[in-house]
Design a protein around this motif. Structure first.
Motif, PDB file in Angstrom:
ATOM      1  N   THR A   8      14.302  50.648 106.860  1.00  0.00           N
ATOM      2  CA  THR A   8      14.936  49.378 107.200  1.00  0.00           C
ATOM      3  C   THR A   8      16.302  49.317 106.530  1.00  0.00           C
ATOM      4  O   THR A   8      16.558  50.028 105.554  1.00  0.00           O
ATOM      5  N   LEU A   9      17.150  48.451 107.048  1.00  0.00           N
ATOM      6  CA  LEU A   9      18.466  48.239 106.454  1.00  0.00           C
ATOM      7  C   LEU A   9      18.277  47.402 105.190  1.00  0.00           C
ATOM      8  O   LEU A   9      17.879  46.246 105.256  1.00  0.00           O
ATOM      9  N   THR A  10      18.530  48.003 104.054  1.00  0.00           N
ATOM     10  CA  THR A  10      18.324  47.315 102.779  1.00  0.00           C
ATOM     11  C   THR A  10      19.527  46.447 102.422  1.00  0.00           C
ATOM     12  O   THR A  10      20.626  46.628 102.965  1.00  0.00           O
ATOM     13  N   ASP A  11      19.323  45.542 101.471  1.00  0.00           N
ATOM     14  CA  ASP A  11      20.430  44.718 100.991  1.00  0.00           C
ATOM     15  C   ASP A  11      21.531  45.577 100.390  1.00  0.00           C
ATOM     16  O   ASP A  11      22.720  45.273 100.543  1.00  0.00           O
ATOM     17  N   ASP A  12      21.162  46.667  99.702  1.00  0.00           N
ATOM     18  CA  ASP A  12      22.166  47.563  99.125  1.00  0.00           C
ATOM     19  C   ASP A  12      23.044  48.175 100.209  1.00  0.00           C
ATOM     20  O   ASP A  12      24.272  48.188 100.100  1.00  0.00           O
ATOM     21  N   ALA A  13      22.429  48.689 101.263  1.00  0.00           N
ATOM     22  CA  ALA A  13      23.186  49.287 102.363  1.00  0.00           C
ATOM     23  C   ALA A  13      24.051  48.237 103.051  1.00  0.00           C
ATOM     24  O   ALA A  13      25.216  48.498 103.385  1.00  0.00           O
ATOM     25  N   LYS A  14      23.498  47.059 103.266  1.00  0.00           N
ATOM     26  CA  LYS A  14      24.264  45.970 103.901  1.00  0.00           C
ATOM     27  C   LYS A  14      25.502  45.628 103.088  1.00  0.00           C
ATOM     28  O   LYS A  14      26.586  45.437 103.641  1.00  0.00           O
ATOM     29  N   GLU A  15      25.339  45.537 101.779  1.00  0.00           N
ATOM     30  CA  GLU A  15      26.462  45.156 100.917  1.00  0.00           C
ATOM     31  C   GLU A  15      27.558  46.221 100.935  1.00  0.00           C
ATOM     32  O   GLU A  15      28.742  45.893 101.012  1.00  0.00           O
ATOM     33  N   ILE A  16      27.191  47.493 100.884  1.00  0.00           N
ATOM     34  CA  ILE A  16      28.186  48.566 100.936  1.00  0.00           C
ATOM     35  C   ILE A  16      28.944  48.496 102.262  1.00  0.00           C
ATOM     36  O   ILE A  16      30.178  48.562 102.297  1.00  0.00           O
ATOM     37  N   ARG A  17      28.222  48.370 103.357  1.00  0.00           N
ATOM     38  CA  ARG A  17      28.862  48.305 104.676  1.00  0.00           C
ATOM     39  C   ARG A  17      29.742  47.073 104.811  1.00  0.00           C
ATOM     40  O   ARG A  17      30.827  47.134 105.401  1.00  0.00           O
ATOM     41  N   LYS A  18      29.295  45.954 104.261  1.00  0.00           N
ATOM     42  CA  LYS A  18      30.100  44.729 104.295  1.00  0.00           C
ATOM     43  C   LYS A  18      31.417  44.951 103.547  1.00  0.00           C
ATOM     44  O   LYS A  18      32.491  44.621 104.057  1.00  0.00           O
ATOM     45  N   LEU A  19      31.335  45.508 102.343  1.00  0.00           N
ATOM     46  CA  LEU A  19      32.542  45.748 101.543  1.00  0.00           C
ATOM     47  C   LEU A  19      33.508  46.699 102.242  1.00  0.00           C
ATOM     48  O   LEU A  19      34.707  46.428 102.339  1.00  0.00           O
ATOM     49  N   VAL A  20      32.984  47.828 102.748  1.00  0.00           N
ATOM     50  CA  VAL A  20      33.851  48.860 103.318  1.00  0.00           C
ATOM     51  C   VAL A  20      34.333  48.492 104.721  1.00  0.00           C
ATOM     52  O   VAL A  20      35.540  48.496 104.990  1.00  0.00           O
ATOM     53  N   PHE A  21      33.404  48.199 105.611  1.00  0.00           N
ATOM     54  CA  PHE A  21      33.788  48.019 107.010  1.00  0.00           C
ATOM     55  C   PHE A  21      34.326  46.624 107.326  1.00  0.00           C
ATOM     56  O   PHE A  21      35.278  46.496 108.091  1.00  0.00           O
ATOM     57  N   MET A  22      33.743  45.597 106.748  1.00  0.00           N
ATOM     58  CA  MET A  22      34.171  44.246 107.088  1.00  0.00           C
ATOM     59  C   MET A  22      35.330  43.765 106.205  1.00  0.00           C
ATOM     60  O   MET A  22      36.371  43.364 106.716  1.00  0.00           O
ATOM     61  N   GLU A  23      35.152  43.827 104.891  1.00  0.00           N
ATOM     62  CA  GLU A  23      36.184  43.294 104.005  1.00  0.00           C
ATOM     63  C   GLU A  23      37.393  44.218 103.898  1.00  0.00           C
ATOM     64  O   GLU A  23      38.528  43.777 103.983  1.00  0.00           O
ATOM     65  N   GLU A  24      37.160  45.515 103.741  1.00  0.00           N
ATOM     66  CA  GLU A  24      38.270  46.451 103.569  1.00  0.00           C
ATOM     67  C   GLU A  24      38.944  46.812 104.889  1.00  0.00           C
ATOM     68  O   GLU A  24      40.163  46.836 104.991  1.00  0.00           O
ATOM     69  N   GLN A  25      38.133  47.099 105.937  1.00  0.00           N
ATOM     70  CA  GLN A  25      38.694  47.602 107.190  1.00  0.00           C
ATOM     71  C   GLN A  25      38.799  46.554 108.292  1.00  0.00           C
ATOM     72  O   GLN A  25      39.392  46.822 109.326  1.00  0.00           O
ATOM     73  N   GLY A  26      38.203  45.394 108.113  1.00  0.00           N
ATOM     74  CA  GLY A  26      38.373  44.297 109.065  1.00  0.00           C
ATOM     75  C   GLY A  26      37.462  44.297 110.279  1.00  0.00           C
ATOM     76  O   GLY A  26      37.679  43.531 111.216  1.00  0.00           O
ATOM     77  N   PHE A  27      36.413  45.122 110.294  1.00  0.00           N
ATOM     78  CA  PHE A  27      35.475  45.099 111.414  1.00  0.00           C
ATOM     79  C   PHE A  27      34.623  43.830 111.341  1.00  0.00           C
ATOM     80  O   PHE A  27      34.329  43.331 110.252  1.00  0.00           O
ATOM     81  N   GLN A  28      34.193  43.348 112.505  1.00  0.00           N
ATOM     82  CA  GLN A  28      33.361  42.145 112.548  1.00  0.00           C
ATOM     83  C   GLN A  28      31.944  42.447 113.008  1.00  0.00           C
ATOM     84  O   GLN A  28      31.000  41.864 112.515  1.00  0.00           O
ATOM     85  N   ASP A  29      31.795  43.351 113.962  1.00  0.00           N
ATOM     86  CA  ASP A  29      30.481  43.657 114.531  1.00  0.00           C
ATOM     87  C   ASP A  29      29.833  44.801 113.769  1.00  0.00           C
ATOM     88  O   ASP A  29      29.692  45.907 114.283  1.00  0.00           O
ATOM     89  N   GLU A  30      29.430  44.542 112.531  1.00  0.00           N
ATOM     90  CA  GLU A  30      28.949  45.616 111.667  1.00  0.00           C
ATOM     91  C   GLU A  30      27.464  45.910 111.826  1.00  0.00           C
ATOM     92  O   GLU A  30      27.038  47.038 111.771  1.00  0.00           O
ATOM     93  N   TYR A  31      26.664  44.901 112.017  1.00  0.00           N
ATOM     94  CA  TYR A  31      25.210  45.105 112.075  1.00  0.00           C
ATOM     95  C   TYR A  31      24.763  44.985 113.527  1.00  0.00           C
ATOM     96  O   TYR A  31      25.257  44.158 114.273  1.00  0.00           O
ATOM     97  N   ASP A  32      23.827  45.853 113.929  1.00  0.00           N
ATOM     98  CA  ASP A  32      23.397  45.848 115.317  1.00  0.00           C
ATOM     99  C   ASP A  32      21.931  46.246 115.427  1.00  0.00           C
ATOM    100  O   ASP A  32      21.276  46.532 114.417  1.00  0.00           O
TER     101      ASP A  32
END
Length: 138
Positions: A8-32
């Motif tokens: 499953t997608l863990t909170d740790d993985a979610k947080e890393i992806r949020k930091l890198v893809f959403m906050e740093e790179q500006g993506f919005q549709d990160e989780y699917d």
């Protein structure tokens, strides 16, 4: 450093992806919905989660697909991404897979080329960022 694998997608993985893809790179549709069918890898530095990726079998491509590889910024340049890719390759081989494909950001394609991946198909745009398909036979 150690790597844990999850179904499953863990909170740790979610947080890393949020930091890198959403906050740093500006993506919005990160989780699917692919998150629900993927195996997720998280690499830890002691207790701190610093990198993640996911892999799933894509019936349409008849190959395992590696995706959402993210390394926290201060940990980049330390082979952590390479370690995750190699761990994913071991996992795919253990599952009987013979090929990995991925949809790389064009700016990251050189990283994957060094790991033995080759480009195929056309450049596609994802949320304003050019991506290219790449593959590697195992």
């Amino acid at each position: 450093m150690n790597i844990s694998t999850y179904n499953t997608l863990t909170d740790d993985a979610k947080e890393i992806r949020k930091l890198v893809f959403m906050e740093e790179q500006g993506f919005q549709d990160e989780y699917d919905e692919i998150d629900t069918i993927s195996t997720h890898f998280v690499l830890f530095d002691k207790e701190l989660p610093v990198a993640t990726c996911r892999v799933f079998f894509d019936k349409e491509k008849n190959a395992y697909t590696l995706g959402r590889l993210a390394v926290i910024q201060k940990y980049r340049g330390n082979n952590i991404g390479s370690i995750l890719v190699k761990e994913t390759e071991k996992y795919v081989i253990a599952k009987g897979g013979t090929e990995i494909v991925l949809h790389a950001q064009c700016r990251a394609s050189g990283f994957y080329t060094k790991l033995g991946f080759t480009k195929f198909g056309n450049i596609e745009n994802e949320e304003g960022c050019p991506h290219i398909w790449m593959r590697k036979s195992l």
